[in-house]
Design a protein around this motif. Structure first.
Motif, PDB file in Angstrom:
ATOM      1  N   LYS A  37       0.831  -1.217   0.000  1.00 31.61           N
ATOM      2  CA  LYS A  37       0.000   0.000   0.000  1.00 31.61           C
ATOM      3  C   LYS A  37       0.863   1.264   0.000  1.00 31.61           C
ATOM      4  O   LYS A  37       0.564   2.240  -0.690  1.00 31.61           O
ATOM      5  CB  LYS A  37      -0.915  -0.014   1.226  1.00 31.61           C
ATOM      6  N   ILE A  38       1.910   1.239   0.786  1.00 33.18           N
ATOM      7  CA  ILE A  38       2.791   2.422   0.824  1.00 33.18           C
ATOM      8  C   ILE A  38       3.425   2.667  -0.537  1.00 33.18           C
ATOM      9  O   ILE A  38       3.483   3.814  -1.020  1.00 33.18           O
ATOM     10  CB  ILE A  38       3.865   2.226   1.908  1.00 33.18           C
ATOM     11  N   ALA A  39       3.916   1.612  -1.220  1.00 30.22           N
ATOM     12  CA  ALA A  39       4.545   1.784  -2.536  1.00 30.22           C
ATOM     13  C   ALA A  39       3.554   2.341  -3.556  1.00 30.22           C
ATOM     14  O   ALA A  39       3.855   3.295  -4.295  1.00 30.22           O
ATOM     15  CB  ALA A  39       5.106   0.444  -3.012  1.00 30.22           C
ATOM     16  N   ASN A  40       2.345   1.792  -3.603  1.00 29.18           N
ATOM     17  CA  ASN A  40       1.338   2.296  -4.551  1.00 29.18           C
ATOM     18  C   ASN A  40       0.924   3.722  -4.220  1.00 29.18           C
ATOM     19  O   ASN A  40       0.685   4.542  -5.121  1.00 29.18           O
ATOM     20  CB  ASN A  40       0.123   1.367  -4.541  1.00 29.18           C
ATOM     21  N   VAL A 277       2.115   3.413 -14.749  1.00 26.72           N
ATOM     22  CA  VAL A 277       2.450   2.336 -13.825  1.00 26.72           C
ATOM     23  C   VAL A 277       2.502   1.034 -14.632  1.00 26.72           C
ATOM     24  O   VAL A 277       1.484   0.587 -15.172  1.00 26.72           O
ATOM     25  CB  VAL A 277       1.414   2.233 -12.686  1.00 26.72           C
ATOM     26  N   ILE A 278       3.678   0.444 -14.717  1.00 24.83           N
ATOM     27  CA  ILE A 278       3.829  -0.795 -15.475  1.00 24.83           C
ATOM     28  C   ILE A 278       3.341  -1.994 -14.661  1.00 24.83           C
ATOM     29  O   ILE A 278       2.587  -2.832 -15.149  1.00 24.83           O
ATOM     30  CB  ILE A 278       5.296  -0.983 -15.890  1.00 24.83           C
ATOM     31  N   ALA A 279       3.753  -2.040 -13.421  1.00 20.42           N
ATOM     32  CA  ALA A 279       3.345  -3.157 -12.555  1.00 20.42           C
ATOM     33  C   ALA A 279       3.120  -2.613 -11.148  1.00 20.42           C
ATOM     34  O   ALA A 279       4.088  -2.168 -10.499  1.00 20.42           O
ATOM     35  CB  ALA A 279       4.402  -4.259 -12.543  1.00 20.42           C
ATOM     36  N   PRO A 280       1.852  -2.596 -10.642  1.00 18.90           N
ATOM     37  CA  PRO A 280       1.620  -2.099  -9.276  1.00 18.90           C
ATOM     38  C   PRO A 280       2.219  -3.043  -8.241  1.00 18.90           C
ATOM     39  O   PRO A 280       2.456  -4.229  -8.490  1.00 18.90           O
ATOM     40  CB  PRO A 280       0.094  -2.041  -9.186  1.00 18.90           C
ATOM     41  N   ALA A 281       2.463  -2.482  -7.075  1.00 17.91           N
ATOM     42  CA  ALA A 281       3.058  -3.276  -6.000  1.00 17.91           C
ATOM     43  C   ALA A 281       2.034  -4.249  -5.437  1.00 17.91           C
ATOM     44  O   ALA A 281       0.862  -3.914  -5.249  1.00 17.91           O
ATOM     45  CB  ALA A 281       3.577  -2.354  -4.901  1.00 17.91           C
ATOM     46  N   THR A 282       2.457  -5.469  -5.173  1.00 22.24           N
ATOM     47  CA  THR A 282       1.621  -6.509  -4.570  1.00 22.24           C
ATOM     48  C   THR A 282       2.353  -7.084  -3.362  1.00 22.24           C
ATOM     49  O   THR A 282       3.593  -7.085  -3.321  1.00 22.24           O
ATOM     50  CB  THR A 282       1.339  -7.629  -5.582  1.00 22.24           C
ATOM     51  N   PRO A 283       1.602  -7.581  -2.346  1.00 20.21           N
ATOM     52  CA  PRO A 283       2.267  -8.159  -1.166  1.00 20.21           C
ATOM     53  C   PRO A 283       3.103  -9.363  -1.572  1.00 20.21           C
ATOM     54  O   PRO A 283       2.631 -10.268  -2.276  1.00 20.21           O
ATOM     55  CB  PRO A 283       1.092  -8.566  -0.263  1.00 20.21           C
ATOM     56  N   PRO A 284       4.349  -9.428  -1.155  1.00 24.16           N
ATOM     57  CA  PRO A 284       5.213 -10.558  -1.537  1.00 24.16           C
ATOM     58  C   PRO A 284       4.832 -11.819  -0.780  1.00 24.16           C
ATOM     59  O   PRO A 284       4.267 -11.770   0.325  1.00 24.16           O
ATOM     60  CB  PRO A 284       6.616 -10.073  -1.166  1.00 24.16           C
ATOM     61  N   GLY A 285       5.121 -12.964  -1.377  1.00 23.76           N
ATOM     62  CA  GLY A 285       4.835 -14.236  -0.730  1.00 23.76           C
ATOM     63  C   GLY A 285       5.837 -14.618   0.332  1.00 23.76           C
ATOM     64  O   GLY A 285       5.522 -15.392   1.246  1.00 23.76           O
ATOM     65  N   SER A 286       7.017 -14.102   0.251  1.00 26.52           N
ATOM     66  CA  SER A 286       8.065 -14.420   1.236  1.00 26.52           C
ATOM     67  C   SER A 286       8.816 -13.140   1.552  1.00 26.52           C
ATOM     68  O   SER A 286       8.887 -12.223   0.731  1.00 26.52           O
ATOM     69  CB  SER A 286       9.027 -15.481   0.675  1.00 26.52           C
ATOM     70  N   PRO A 287       9.390 -13.046   2.761  1.00 19.24           N
ATOM     71  CA  PRO A 287      10.114 -11.810   3.112  1.00 19.24           C
ATOM     72  C   PRO A 287      11.350 -11.606   2.251  1.00 19.24           C
ATOM     73  O   PRO A 287      12.010 -12.563   1.846  1.00 19.24           O
ATOM     74  CB  PRO A 287      10.482 -12.039   4.583  1.00 19.24           C
ATOM     75  N   ALA A 288      11.612 -10.350   1.952  1.00 15.48           N
ATOM     76  CA  ALA A 288      12.782 -10.026   1.129  1.00 15.48           C
ATOM     77  C   ALA A 288      14.073 -10.122   1.918  1.00 15.48           C
ATOM     78  O   ALA A 288      15.139 -10.359   1.340  1.00 15.48           O
ATOM     79  CB  ALA A 288      12.626  -8.618   0.546  1.00 15.48           C
ATOM     80  N   SER A 289      13.981  -9.925   3.243  1.00 15.72           N
ATOM     81  CA  SER A 289      15.164 -10.022   4.094  1.00 15.72           C
ATOM     82  C   SER A 289      14.723 -10.442   5.494  1.00 15.72           C
ATOM     83  O   SER A 289      13.563 -10.178   5.885  1.00 15.72           O
ATOM     84  CB  SER A 289      15.901  -8.681   4.136  1.00 15.72           C
ATOM     85  N   PRO A 290      15.549 -11.102   6.264  1.00 12.13           N
ATOM     86  CA  PRO A 290      16.900 -11.552   5.873  1.00 12.13           C
ATOM     87  C   PRO A 290      16.861 -12.807   5.015  1.00 12.13           C
ATOM     88  O   PRO A 290      15.991 -13.655   5.194  1.00 12.13           O
ATOM     89  CB  PRO A 290      17.572 -11.822   7.216  1.00 12.13           C
ATOM     90  N   ARG A 291      17.780 -12.940   4.120  1.00 14.26           N
ATOM     91  CA  ARG A 291      17.885 -14.113   3.254  1.00 14.26           C
ATOM     92  C   ARG A 291      18.791 -15.142   3.933  1.00 14.26           C
ATOM     93  O   ARG A 291      20.023 -15.050   3.859  1.00 14.26           O
ATOM     94  CB  ARG A 291      18.428 -13.714   1.895  1.00 14.26           C
ATOM     95  N   VAL A 292      18.130 -16.095   4.576  1.00 12.81           N
ATOM     96  CA  VAL A 292      18.864 -17.049   5.419  1.00 12.81           C
ATOM     97  C   VAL A 292      19.873 -17.878   4.623  1.00 12.81           C
ATOM     98  O   VAL A 292      21.030 -18.024   5.035  1.00 12.81           O
ATOM     99  CB  VAL A 292      17.859 -17.950   6.169  1.00 12.81           C
ATOM    100  N   PRO A 293      19.506 -18.460   3.480  1.00 12.63           N
ATOM    101  CA  PRO A 293      20.517 -19.263   2.761  1.00 12.63           C
ATOM    102  C   PRO A 293      21.731 -18.459   2.332  1.00 12.63           C
ATOM    103  O   PRO A 293      22.870 -18.912   2.432  1.00 12.63           O
ATOM    104  CB  PRO A 293      19.740 -19.793   1.548  1.00 12.63           C
ATOM    105  N   ILE A 294      21.458 -17.229   1.877  1.00 16.97           N
ATOM    106  CA  ILE A 294      22.593 -16.405   1.436  1.00 16.97           C
ATOM    107  C   ILE A 294      23.469 -16.026   2.621  1.00 16.97           C
ATOM    108  O   ILE A 294      24.706 -16.071   2.558  1.00 16.97           O
ATOM    109  CB  ILE A 294      22.073 -15.161   0.707  1.00 16.97           C
ATOM    110  N   ILE A 295      22.805 -15.666   3.752  1.00 18.78           N
ATOM    111  CA  ILE A 295      23.581 -15.282   4.932  1.00 18.78           C
ATOM    112  C   ILE A 295      24.372 -16.480   5.459  1.00 18.78           C
ATOM    113  O   ILE A 295      25.551 -16.357   5.845  1.00 18.78           O
ATOM    114  CB  ILE A 295      22.639 -14.719   6.004  1.00 18.78           C
ATOM    115  N   PHE A 296      23.727 -17.663   5.472  1.00 21.21           N
ATOM    116  CA  PHE A 296      24.423 -18.854   5.938  1.00 21.21           C
ATOM    117  C   PHE A 296      25.612 -19.182   5.038  1.00 21.21           C
ATOM    118  O   PHE A 296      26.716 -19.488   5.521  1.00 21.21           O
ATOM    119  CB  PHE A 296      23.446 -20.043   5.998  1.00 21.21           C
ATOM    120  N   GLY A 297      25.367 -19.143   3.731  1.00 19.62           N
ATOM    121  CA  GLY A 297      26.466 -19.422   2.811  1.00 19.62           C
ATOM    122  C   GLY A 297      27.591 -18.404   2.937  1.00 19.62           C
ATOM    123  O   GLY A 297      28.781 -18.757   2.943  1.00 19.62           O
TER     124      GLY A 297
END
Length: 421
Positions: A37-40, A277-297
């Protein structure tokens, strides 16, 4: 309000995609629905602000162009009236054509004047040549204009024919013969006719010369009068050209402003879309951060890297000898023997090595040491051996005890003295 704006600025990030005209608006927030909502909302507010700004700018430009068109219209009417008044004052329409009419006339007159001068010079030269001949008809025949006269050409052909006939008559008849007299009379008559034709041609040449001179003078007078008229017309055309240029420039400015006014009026009614507006913002299915696999690696890779660097650093700081070859190379001395760490000594707790068959690794090491020491020199020079070290608990007692046992097993009389202070 300032705190809210600060939090909002920290959450929102806008970035331009490389080699495109697309802008990505990203919002980092713990609630995914609220982040969308904030992005839109941010994009909608920006589009509304841009629309209002362009609308106000267009309305201001329309008002300015409207006033400017009225001013230019009055100025154009005044310029056209001034031009028309000057036309009526001068009473000449030829100024409109100007040099387009006068210059071709002057070129035509100058060409005709050059032709008249050339003809006059040609006739003058021929007439002077005829005058220099005086009354001698045969000398006049040397002039090209006389020779080329049709009457003279015909008369000469008759004289030539009669002269040829008279030559034949003279061969046949005497002077008193009637045919001789007749032929001579005809020849004389033809020569007189030729003389008359030559004189008439000379008179015609004189008349033509005088006419050419008169035509030259008339043409010169015509050119002078035409040039004077052109100068007067040019003087009158100076102001006319100025007024005409004012009218043209005023009309061009008025037309340009009028076209811009129409375009601005159309733009005011229909605003072009500059942001989409090419693509409106939609709620993501998974959090953008923290990225556990990347942080672990990344952590694993960093740990391995740091561990490797630490091991390499400790190894670089450790200056102890690790191989027999390293000790020999650094000390520049030959190594007599190498005694390994023996597990059986640590398990039994006894420093003396004892085996039934005498084939253990430790016993073999001390045998090798005994053999190396026996090869050092003469037997009397190697009756006493000293075991020492730089630091405590490095194996002096263990080495001396087992070396002495190795000598004793060989049947040598051996005395072991412990002098460790």
């Amino acid at each position: 309000q300032e705190q809210m704006l600060g939090r909002l600025a920290g959450m929102v990030k806008a970035s331009l995609r490389r080699n495109t005209r697309l802008i990505d608006v990203k919002v980092a927030y713990s609630n995914p629905v609220q982040a969308a909502k904030i992005a839109n909302s941010v994009v909608d507010q920006y589009m509304n602000q841009d629309f209002e700004l362009r609308s106000s700018t267009t309305r201001g430009a329309f008002a300015f162009l409207k006033a400017e068109s009225e001013r230019l219209k009055k100025k154009l009417e005044a310029s056209e009236q001034a031009l028309q008044l000057y036309r009526e004052e001068v009473g000449s329409v030829s100024m409109v054509q100007g040099d387009d009419v006068v210059l071709p006339q002057l070129r035509e007159l100058n060409l005709r004047m050059a032709q008249a001068k050339g003809e006059s010079i040609r006739l003058k030269t021929a007439y002077e040549q005829v005058q220099n001949s005086g009354s001698n008809v045969w000398e006049m025949l040397n002039a090209p204009q006389i020779v080329g006269d049709p009457a003279v050409i015909e008369a000469r052909s008759i004289v030539a024919k009669l002269d040829s006939d008279f030559a034949l008559v003279r061969q046949r008849y005497l002077e008193q013969h009637p045919k001789y007299i007749q032929a001579a009379s005809q020849l004389e008559e033809a020569r007189r006719a030729l003389s008359n034709s030559v004189l008439k041609a000379a008179e015609s040449l004189r008349v033509a010369y005088e006419n050419a001179g008169g035509a030259e003078k008339g043409m010169d007078q015509t050119i002078r009068s035409t040039e004077e008229a052109a100068l007067k017309l040019s003087q009158k055309a100076i102001r006319y050209n100025l007024l005409a240029r004012d009218v043209e420039s005023d009309r061009a400015l008025f037309d340009n402003v009028l076209n811009r006014l129409k375009e601005t009026s159309l733009t005011t009614d229909i605003q072009s879309e500059k942001i989409r507006v090419i693509a409106p913002a939609t709620p993501p299915g998974s959090p953008a951060s923290p990225r556990v696999p990347i942080i672990f690696g990344a952590s694993l890779l960093a740990g391995l890297l740091v561990g490797g660097m630490l091991a390499f650093g400790l190894g670089a700081l450790d200056t102890s000898f690790r191989t027999v070859e390293g000790a020999e190379q650094y000390l520049r001395q030959r190594v007599l023997g190498a005694i390994p760490r023996l597990r059986e000594v640590k398990k039994s707790g006894r420093p003396l090595l004892e085996t039934a068959d005498g084939q253990s690794q430790g016993v073999e090491a001390f045998r090798t040491l005994r053999t190396s020491l026996t090869l050092l020199g003469r037997q009397r020079d190697r009756r006493a051996f000293l075991f020492t070290s730089a630091l405590p608990r490095e194996g002096k007692t263990f080495s001396s005890l087992n070396f002495a046992a190795s000598l004793a097993r060989q049947g040598l009389r051996t005395l072991l003295i412990d002098a460790d202070l």
